[in-house]
Design a protein around this motif. Structure first.
Motif, PDB file in Angstrom:
ATOM      1  N   ASP A 338      -5.497  -8.001 -11.749  1.00  0.00           N
ATOM      2  CA  ASP A 338      -4.040  -7.808 -11.780  1.00  0.00           C
ATOM      3  C   ASP A 338      -3.535  -7.744 -10.332  1.00  0.00           C
ATOM      4  OD1 ASP A 338      -4.442  -5.223 -10.886  1.00  0.00           O
ATOM      5  OD2 ASP A 338      -4.534  -4.420 -12.925  1.00  0.00           O
ATOM      6  N   ARG A 339      -2.217  -7.787 -10.214  1.00  0.00           N
ATOM      7  CA  ARG A 339      -1.591  -7.842  -8.884  1.00  0.00           C
ATOM      8  C   ARG A 339      -2.064  -6.727  -7.982  1.00  0.00           C
ATOM      9  NH1 ARG A 339       3.451 -10.096  -7.360  1.00  0.00           N
ATOM     10  NH2 ARG A 339       3.396  -8.433  -5.835  1.00  0.00           N
ATOM     11  N   GLY A 340      -2.211  -5.534  -8.584  1.00  0.00           N
ATOM     12  CA  GLY A 340      -2.583  -4.352  -7.790  1.00  0.00           C
ATOM     13  C   GLY A 340      -3.904  -4.571  -7.065  1.00  0.00           C
ATOM     14  N   GLN A 341      -4.836  -5.225  -7.749  1.00  0.00           N
ATOM     15  CA  GLN A 341      -6.139  -5.473  -7.107  1.00  0.00           C
ATOM     16  C   GLN A 341      -5.989  -6.421  -5.916  1.00  0.00           C
ATOM     17  OE1 GLN A 341      -7.707  -6.196 -11.219  1.00  0.00           O
ATOM     18  NE2 GLN A 341      -9.653  -5.712 -10.250  1.00  0.00           N
ATOM     19  N   PHE A 342      -5.166  -7.458  -6.100  1.00  0.00           N
ATOM     20  CA  PHE A 342      -4.948  -8.396  -4.985  1.00  0.00           C
ATOM     21  C   PHE A 342      -4.255  -7.682  -3.825  1.00  0.00           C
ATOM     22  CE2 PHE A 342      -4.565 -11.719  -8.523  1.00  0.00           C
ATOM     23  CZ  PHE A 342      -5.886 -12.119  -8.387  1.00  0.00           C
ATOM     24  N   LEU A 343      -3.267  -6.878  -4.184  1.00  0.00           N
ATOM     25  CA  LEU A 343      -2.505  -6.179  -3.145  1.00  0.00           C
ATOM     26  C   LEU A 343      -3.431  -5.287  -2.320  1.00  0.00           C
ATOM     27  CD1 LEU A 343       0.408  -6.035  -2.212  1.00  0.00           C
ATOM     28  CD2 LEU A 343       0.742  -4.057  -3.705  1.00  0.00           C
ATOM     29  N   ALA A 344      -4.344  -4.606  -3.012  1.00  0.00           N
ATOM     30  CA  ALA A 344      -5.272  -3.715  -2.309  1.00  0.00           C
ATOM     31  C   ALA A 344      -6.140  -4.515  -1.332  1.00  0.00           C
ATOM     32  CB  ALA A 344      -6.160  -2.988  -3.325  1.00  0.00           C
ATOM     33  N   VAL A 345      -6.534  -5.722  -1.748  1.00  0.00           N
ATOM     34  CA  VAL A 345      -7.366  -6.548  -0.871  1.00  0.00           C
ATOM     35  C   VAL A 345      -6.578  -7.012   0.348  1.00  0.00           C
ATOM     36  CG1 VAL A 345      -8.578  -8.768  -0.739  1.00  0.00           C
ATOM     37  CG2 VAL A 345      -8.853  -7.339  -2.739  1.00  0.00           C
ATOM     38  N   LEU A 346      -5.311  -7.353   0.118  1.00  0.00           N
ATOM     39  CA  LEU A 346      -4.508  -7.890   1.231  1.00  0.00           C
ATOM     40  C   LEU A 346      -4.010  -6.798   2.179  1.00  0.00           C
ATOM     41  CD1 LEU A 346      -2.413 -10.741  -0.461  1.00  0.00           C
ATOM     42  CD2 LEU A 346      -4.646 -10.855   0.627  1.00  0.00           C
ATOM     43  N   MET A 347      -3.974  -5.572   1.682  1.00  0.00           N
ATOM     44  CA  MET A 347      -3.481  -4.465   2.538  1.00  0.00           C
ATOM     45  C   MET A 347      -4.641  -3.922   3.373  1.00  0.00           C
ATOM     46  SD  MET A 347      -0.228  -3.641   2.114  1.00  0.00           S
ATOM     47  CE  MET A 347      -0.220  -1.955   2.665  1.00  0.00           C
ATOM     48  N   LYS A 349      -5.040  -3.767   6.659  1.00  0.00           N
ATOM     49  CA  LYS A 349      -4.662  -2.894   7.786  1.00  0.00           C
ATOM     50  C   LYS A 349      -3.782  -1.769   7.258  1.00  0.00           C
ATOM     51  CE  LYS A 349      -4.379  -6.574  11.133  1.00  0.00           C
ATOM     52  NZ  LYS A 349      -3.356  -7.555  11.359  1.00  0.00           N
ATOM     53  N   PRO A 350      -4.109  -0.514   7.581  1.00  0.00           N
ATOM     54  CA  PRO A 350      -3.295   0.582   7.064  1.00  0.00           C
ATOM     55  C   PRO A 350      -1.849   0.473   7.537  1.00  0.00           C
ATOM     56  CG  PRO A 350      -5.212   1.389   8.324  1.00  0.00           C
ATOM     57  CD  PRO A 350      -5.233  -0.083   8.400  1.00  0.00           C
ATOM     58  N   SER A 351      -1.669  -0.228   8.686  1.00  0.00           N
ATOM     59  CA  SER A 351      -0.301  -0.320   9.229  1.00  0.00           C
ATOM     60  C   SER A 351       0.533  -1.388   8.522  1.00  0.00           C
ATOM     61  CB  SER A 351      -0.378  -0.654  10.718  1.00  0.00           C
ATOM     62  OG  SER A 351      -1.066  -1.878  10.856  1.00  0.00           O
ATOM     63  N   ALA A 352      -0.102  -2.201   7.651  1.00  0.00           N
ATOM     64  CA  ALA A 352       0.635  -3.308   7.029  1.00  0.00           C
ATOM     65  C   ALA A 352       1.798  -2.778   6.182  1.00  0.00           C
ATOM     66  CB  ALA A 352      -0.314  -4.129   6.164  1.00  0.00           C
ATOM     67  N   ASP A 353       2.891  -3.531   6.204  1.00  0.00           N
ATOM     68  CA  ASP A 353       4.077  -3.129   5.449  1.00  0.00           C
ATOM     69  C   ASP A 353       3.907  -3.610   3.995  1.00  0.00           C
ATOM     70  OD1 ASP A 353       6.550  -3.166   4.163  1.00  0.00           O
ATOM     71  OD2 ASP A 353       7.632  -3.316   6.069  1.00  0.00           O
ATOM     72  N   VAL A 354       3.813  -2.666   3.081  1.00  0.00           N
ATOM     73  CA  VAL A 354       3.495  -3.019   1.700  1.00  0.00           C
ATOM     74  C   VAL A 354       4.522  -3.964   1.086  1.00  0.00           C
ATOM     75  CG1 VAL A 354       4.546  -0.991   0.630  1.00  0.00           C
ATOM     76  CG2 VAL A 354       2.618  -2.104  -0.495  1.00  0.00           C
ATOM     77  N   GLU A 355       5.779  -3.786   1.471  1.00  0.00           N
ATOM     78  CA  GLU A 355       6.815  -4.653   0.881  1.00  0.00           C
ATOM     79  C   GLU A 355       6.642  -6.104   1.312  1.00  0.00           C
ATOM     80  OE1 GLU A 355      10.931  -3.539   1.168  1.00  0.00           O
ATOM     81  OE2 GLU A 355      10.421  -1.555   0.356  1.00  0.00           O
ATOM     82  N   ILE A 356       6.313  -6.270   2.609  1.00  0.00           N
ATOM     83  CA  ILE A 356       6.135  -7.639   3.128  1.00  0.00           C
ATOM     84  C   ILE A 356       4.899  -8.276   2.490  1.00  0.00           C
ATOM     85  CG2 ILE A 356       5.610  -8.986   5.211  1.00  0.00           C
ATOM     86  CD1 ILE A 356       7.336  -6.974   6.759  1.00  0.00           C
ATOM     87  N   VAL A 357       3.811  -7.513   2.410  1.00  0.00           N
ATOM     88  CA  VAL A 357       2.570  -8.057   1.825  1.00  0.00           C
ATOM     89  C   VAL A 357       2.804  -8.397   0.355  1.00  0.00           C
ATOM     90  CG1 VAL A 357       0.143  -7.572   1.314  1.00  0.00           C
ATOM     91  CG2 VAL A 357       1.128  -6.785   3.453  1.00  0.00           C
TER      92      VAL A 357
END
Ligand SMILES: Nc1ncnc2c1ncn2[C@@H]1O[C@H](COP(=O)(O)OP(=O)(O)O)[C@@H](O)[C@H]1O
Ligand SMILES: [Mg+2]
Length: 398
Positions: A338-347, A349-357
């Protein structure tokens, strides 16, 4: 029907899809539509359009030209190819020869650096007639003649986004302008000479993807979309039966073996069925499992490499890397992620902006779905082709 792997098929090798062929011809003939054929790579776009051209030409008042413009390095090469193909149809030799001479001259002048090359807008300087002032106008003079005549001409452009990418990369500033100007010119031609000329655009990188990435969708919004899908289970079964009856040595696949093949490819593309069939011919005793295993041996992985290479060609470096992360994640489970799993992989860097990713993830998922990599089931994204999923897993695990 031969078991041809890789190249587009024609004539007897084309497994007929009569409804699709009839629908597409009706759109072109009766509805005067210009078509953007959308389908992921290897679904059979080129083979279908070659068949359409054949059908189209059966009417003595219809001509068809098919151009693969992938290898064209610039607009001039496109013009050369178009003119050469039109010449083959026997259309107005005087006009075509005149255009050919002008184009040869332009090539020479560019070589001598005596003119500034500006794509279709290249100024041909002292041309006495107004309709020969630029390369675009020289081609336009041909379209005008077609429009005034009695014959209908179908122009099919294969791999046009490849040429657009080449133009774009030719120069950081001038390149993108040339893309816009080329697409603008093509749209003008479609709209001005609209009764006697029909256009079909197709390609492995969707033109629709290309223009939305570059925010120039308005330049192709006059096209009618026509989508092409993989075989239905019935078509896939008939396809396998036909391969059996025309194979040498002759092989027999009973219903349960054919069903097993279709189930195991997951997404019945002619290309994938051809591949499995090829391996089956080599398996002794005949075994579906052995054929699938053989396809994933290191020496056979090249059959699928194009799916990986195209990601690098199509996306910017960070987007290509993100796509690969998404696909590595998705290939781990037949039911996908699901999307959440992909999002976790793409995030990462802790500094990454979650909205942009998150926004980037959305647009990449749309493209991966549209290009046939992933299919969405409820809230999960899974590999569409089981063969491709196993390939992805295999190269990741290597
Ligand atoms: N209708 C068809 N009949 C037989 N083989 C097909 C058919 N459509 C596609 N193929 C096979 O699938 C492969 C990919 O077809 P192609 O037309 O090149 O697809 P695309 O242009 O969408 O990438 C070809 O090698 C061809 O052998
Ligand atoms: Mg093709």
């Amino acid at each position: 029907m031969r078991n041809i792997i890789g190249s587009p098929v024609e004539g007897e090798d084309f497994f007929d899809r009569p409804k699709i062929v009839a629908n597409l011809l009706r759109e072109l003939r009766d509805n005067q539509a210009n078509i953007l054929l959308v389908a992921p790579r290897r679904v059979g776009k080129t083979s279908l359009i070659l068949r359409i051209c054949e059908e189209w030409k059966k009417d003595p008042h219809k001509k068809a030209v098919f151009l693969n413009i992938e290898g064209c390095g610039d607009e001039l090469a496109f013009a050369e190819k178009l003119i050469n193909e039109l010449m083959e149809t026997g259309f107005n030799p005087d006009l075509i020869n005149r255009a050919k001479r002008i184009i040869e001259n332009v090539r020479k002048m560019i070589g001598l650096k005596s003119i500034k090359y500006e794509g279709l807008n290249v100024d041909l300087g002292d041309a006495s007639e107004d309709d020969l002032r630029t390369l675009g106008k020289v081609l336009e003079s041909i379209f005008r003649k077609i429009e005034e005549g009695t014959d209908n001409v179908l122009i099919a452009l294969d791999e046009s986004p490849e040429l657009l990418l080449t133009l774009k990369k030719s120069d950081e500033i001038a390149g993108p302008k040339r893309v816009v100007s080329f697409l603008h010119w093509l749209r003008d031609m479609r709209q001005t000479y609209r009764y006697k000329i029909r256009w079909v655009f197709l390609g492995s990188i969707g033109l629709d993807n290309f223009v939305s990435n570059h925010h120039i969708h308005y330049l192709i919004n006059d096209f009618q979309l026509f989508s092409l899908d993989a075989f239905t289970p019935k078509e896939a079964d008939d396809f396998l039966k036909k391969l059996c009856t025309s194979s040498n040595p002759l092989i027999t696949l009973n219903k349960s073996k054919r069903t097993e093949i279709i189930r195991r490819v997951g997404w019945p593309l002619a290309y994938h069925l051809h591949l499995v069939f090829h391996e089956l011919l080599n398996s002794k005793p005949l075994s579906v499992t052995a054929a699938f295993d053989s396809l994933l041996k290191p020496e056979n992985l090249a059959y699928f490499d194009t799916w990986r290479e195209r990601i690098d060609a199509q996306f910017s470096e960070p987007d290509a890397a993100a796509c690969k992360e998404i696909l590595i994640q998705a290939c781990q489970d037949p039911d996908g992620c699901d999307r959440g799993q992909f999002l976790a992989v793409l995030m990462t860097k802790p500094s990454a902006d979650v909205e942009i990713v998150d926004e980037r993830l959305s647009s990449l998922l749309i493209i991966l779905e549209r290009d046939g990599y992933l299919i969405r089931k409820d809230s999960r994204y899974a590999f569409r082709s089981f063969l491709l999923r196993d390939y992805w897993k295999r190269i990741h695990d290597l």
